[in-house]
Design an enzyme around this catalytic site. Structure first.
Site, mmCIF file in Angstrom:
data_model
loop_
_atom_site.group_PDB
_atom_site.id
_atom_site.type_symbol
_atom_site.label_atom_id
_atom_site.label_comp_id
_atom_site.label_asym_id
_atom_site.label_seq_id
_atom_site.Cartn_x
_atom_site.Cartn_y
_atom_site.Cartn_z
ATOM 1 N N GLU A 161 0.033 11.995 -6.139
ATOM 2 C CA GLU A 161 -0.387 11.757 -4.882
ATOM 3 C C GLU A 161 -0.721 13.084 -4.167
ATOM 4 O OE1 GLU A 161 -0.165 9.197 -0.855
ATOM 5 O OE2 GLU A 161 1.386 9.138 -2.227
ATOM 6 N N ASN A 186 -1.303 -0.358 -2.730
ATOM 7 C CA ASN A 186 -0.031 0.490 -2.994
ATOM 8 C C ASN A 186 1.226 0.068 -2.634
ATOM 9 O OD1 ASN A 186 1.536 2.917 -3.006
ATOM 10 N ND2 ASN A 186 1.345 3.254 -0.987
ATOM 11 N N GLU A 187 1.526 -0.113 -1.665
ATOM 12 C CA GLU A 187 3.002 -0.634 -1.023
ATOM 13 C C GLU A 187 2.706 -1.672 -0.043
ATOM 14 O OE1 GLU A 187 5.942 2.685 -0.713
ATOM 15 O OE2 GLU A 187 5.194 3.098 1.214
#
Length: 648
Positions: A46, A367-368
């Site tokens: 990331e 993503n989350e």
């Protein structure tokens, strides 16, 4: 006094008795219990902590195209220097500078600070390039200079610019000095005017020698992990602080000079560590990520936006009836990776220099994210991808935490939607990792598989240091990942990179400045697993149970079929040694363990850390003699060892 001595002797004898207690483990060689996926241990990238620009991406110039909201961020102009946008060289990067030298002694030019300085090494070569033109007829002379932190400029090279059309000019400069905080200076020495754009400086020695390349030492460190998968480009980067600042992969491919700037979502997120100059040049884009995956032997795992910005921040939502462009981006990405050169996006890849497909097998949607708003959008993506690319595995999310309401809601929904893997994230105390070595023992064997996509032990009392304590806790937890390889198919530590002078989040796997790099103890745990994964899980037990914390011991065993080796991983998180005997059952009558090697990480002080000035904690290797069908060991305290034993 006599009673006190007796009590002391009694305590000592008890301690010695505990220390001398032998822990008997058994490994059944005859019946493997699960296959270990080649992708099991990998890398999560990331762009946080200046992980791309200023880190893995080897470009040394900051704001090379003058597209930052404040055009001269990173630059010090002197003399007559202005920003222009008429008739630009690159339509998606329309700004450039105009330098005018009126003939005075002061001259005119511009100075770049790089990323907390420009790291230069004596004897190394650097490739300078610029797109330039001269509005007037006569040629213009530029002096390209490498400037030391103290202001001296011993390295200079003259180049000539001529012509009214934008033209790329390059020059190789060899540094005569080593300085992590050098600068690049460009001086217009002729009287007249020059326009310049996309001013760049790269080490000639990049990873694989590529001109738009990666920093060689950092890329080598990734290769040395022997990773099975590379997840990119994030993380929260995918979501963005807003939908406008989400990572858009189509902006990151094609000619590097024409990739538009994007604001990095981490620049202001942590107000106590804000970096207003943190942007994404997209020079390290999806093509480069796919290429890196290929270079290091890892399966590529791209993550794409699901139409939700960061739910912690702006929480923008794309209405379901407006989601088609986001879904099309996902389908086009698969075509970019796998399509032949006759397809629209396969041709883009081929034109960039890679006619062969990248053989993409997996994609993560979101993503989350969490709640119904995520599941509704995931279903749309899943249906579209399944229809066009039924062989592509789809990864969904269990939210930002290892448990709780979001987690409990999402897992049943992931099963209902029918994703192939579920991405779990946990940043927890070291003790949590030790206590959760059996986390996956009771998971549903028939449901989606697990991707432990982001995890790291956070030792808060030490400021979340990358110490041996956290590394051993992760090693202990990972025995449970391997033991349950039928459920856990992917695992990646996070975050990966951090610049020591510009980081927002810690701990991190690899730390660096502009010239040096340091692998943490946590890195070496990941490497020891990645280099010694094996192909099949073997049942390893102590008193009929998995070894998952009894007397601070953790263990797992695997068979490596290609080499006919048994690989045993042992962790002792206690400060005292432990006597261990391992009996190998299920060997054929004439089979014996002919010995092998033990690769281990150990230090009596669990607070030990590595630094840029030296790595105290590195794996060491010692031989293991032939041992028949059992192995007797004394495990030191604070120890992680990998035993590779040859079966004859």
């Amino acid at each position: 006094m006599r009673m006190k001595k007796i009590a002391t002797l009694l305590a000592l004898s008890l301690a010695l008795g505990v220390q001398a207690q032998e822990h008997v483990m058994t490994v059944d060689v005859s019946k493997p219990t699960a296959q270990i996926q080649p992708t099991m241990y990998g890398i999560f990238f990331e762009d946080i902590n200046f992980g791309a620009d200023g880190g893995l991406y080897a470009e040394l110039v900051k704001n090379r195209s003058f597209e930052f909201p404040q055009s001269f961020v990173g630059w010090v102009p002197f003399g007559d220097v202005t920003v222009q946008d008429a008739d630009p060289a690159f339509p998606r990067n329309p700004h450039y500078i105009r330098i005018v030298n009126d003939g005075r002694l002061l001259r005119a030019g511009i100075d770049n600070e790089g990323y907390r300085g420009i790291g230069l090494k004596a004897g190394e070569e650097y490739r300078f390039s610029v797109y330039a033109r001269t509005p007037e007829a006569q040629p213009m002379k530029l002096s390209i200079e490498l400037v030391q932190a103290d202001g001296a400029n011993p390295v200079k090279k003259s180049i000539e610019i001529s012509g009214k059309e934008w033209t790329k000019t390059t020059a190789i400069l060899k540094s005569t000095f080593t300085d992590p905080h050098a600068r690049l200076r460009i001086v217009l020495e002729s009287r007249g005017t020059v326009d310049m754009d996309h001013i760049s400086l790269f080490p000639v020695k990049t990873w694989k020698g590529r001109e738009n390349g990666l920093r060689a030492d950092l890329a080598q460190a990734l290769y040395d992990l022997n990773p099975g998968v590379l997840r990119f480009p994030g993380g929260c980067i995918i979501e963005g602080n807003s939908l406008a600042t989400r990572y858009q992969w189509k902006n990151s491919v094609g000619p590097v000079e024409n990739r538009p700037l994007n604001e990095n979502r981490w620049n202001y997120t942590f107000k106590h560590r804000a970096f207003p100059d943190y942007f994404q040049s997209y020079g390290l884009g999806f093509y480069e990520f796919f290429l890196l995956s290929e270079d290091i032997g890892a399966e590529p795992l791209p993550v794409i936006s699901c139409g939700l910005s960061c739910q912690y921040e702006s929480n923008e939502v794309v209405p379901l009836d407006e989601l088609d462009p986001y879904v099309q981006d996902a389908l086009d990405l698969i075509e970019f990776a796998n399509g032949d050169a006759t397809t629209k996006w396969g041709k883009v890849r081929a034109d960039m220099g890679h006619p062969a497909p990248f053989n993409l097998k997996m994609i993560a949607v979101g993503n989350e994210q969490w709640d119904k708003v995520y599941v509704e959008r995931l279903e749309v993506f899943t249906k579209a991808i399944r229809e066009k690319y039924p062989d592509i595995k789809i990864i969904g999310s269990s939210g930002p935490s290892a448990s709780g309401d979001k987690f409990d809601y999402l897992w049943p929904e992931m099963k209902r939607v029918g994703v192939d893997l579920v991405d779990e994230h946990y940043y927890m105390e070291p003790k949590w990792f030790q206590d959760n070595a059996r986390r996956y023992d009771s998971y549903d064997r028939q449901g989606p598989k697990v991707f432990a996509g982001e995890y790291a032990a956070h030792d808060h009392p030490t400021g979340k240091a990358n110490n041996l304590f956290t590394a051993l806790s992760e090693a202990a937890f990972m025995t449970g990942l391997e033991r349950n390889a039928d459920v856990v198919h992917l695992a990646t530590y996070a975050p990966l990179f951090a610049h020591v002078d510009a980081w927002q989040w810690n701990p991190d796997l690899i730390w660096y400045d502009n010239l040096r790099m340091m692998r943490t103890p946590n890195y070496y745990v990941q490497q020891m697993y990645g280099m010694n994964a094996g192909t099949d899980v073997l049942r390893l037990q102590m008193e009929g149970q998995p070894v998952a914390g009894q007397d601070s011991l953790y263990a797992t065993a695997a068979l490596n079929k290609p080499t006919n080796e048994i690989i045993v991983k042992l962790v002792n998180t206690a400060s005292t040694p432990a006597e261990v005997k391992i009996d190998f059952t299920g060997l054929k009558k004439k089979q014996q363990l002919a010995g092998g090697t033990c690769t281990y990480l150990q230090n009596d002080d669990q607070m030990t850390v590595n630094t840029l000035d030296g790595e105290k904690l590195v794996p060491r290797v010692r031989p293991v003699p032939a041992c028949g069908q059992s192995l007797s060991l004394q495990l030191p305290g604070r120890f992680f060892g990998v035993y590779r034993l040859q079966v004859e």
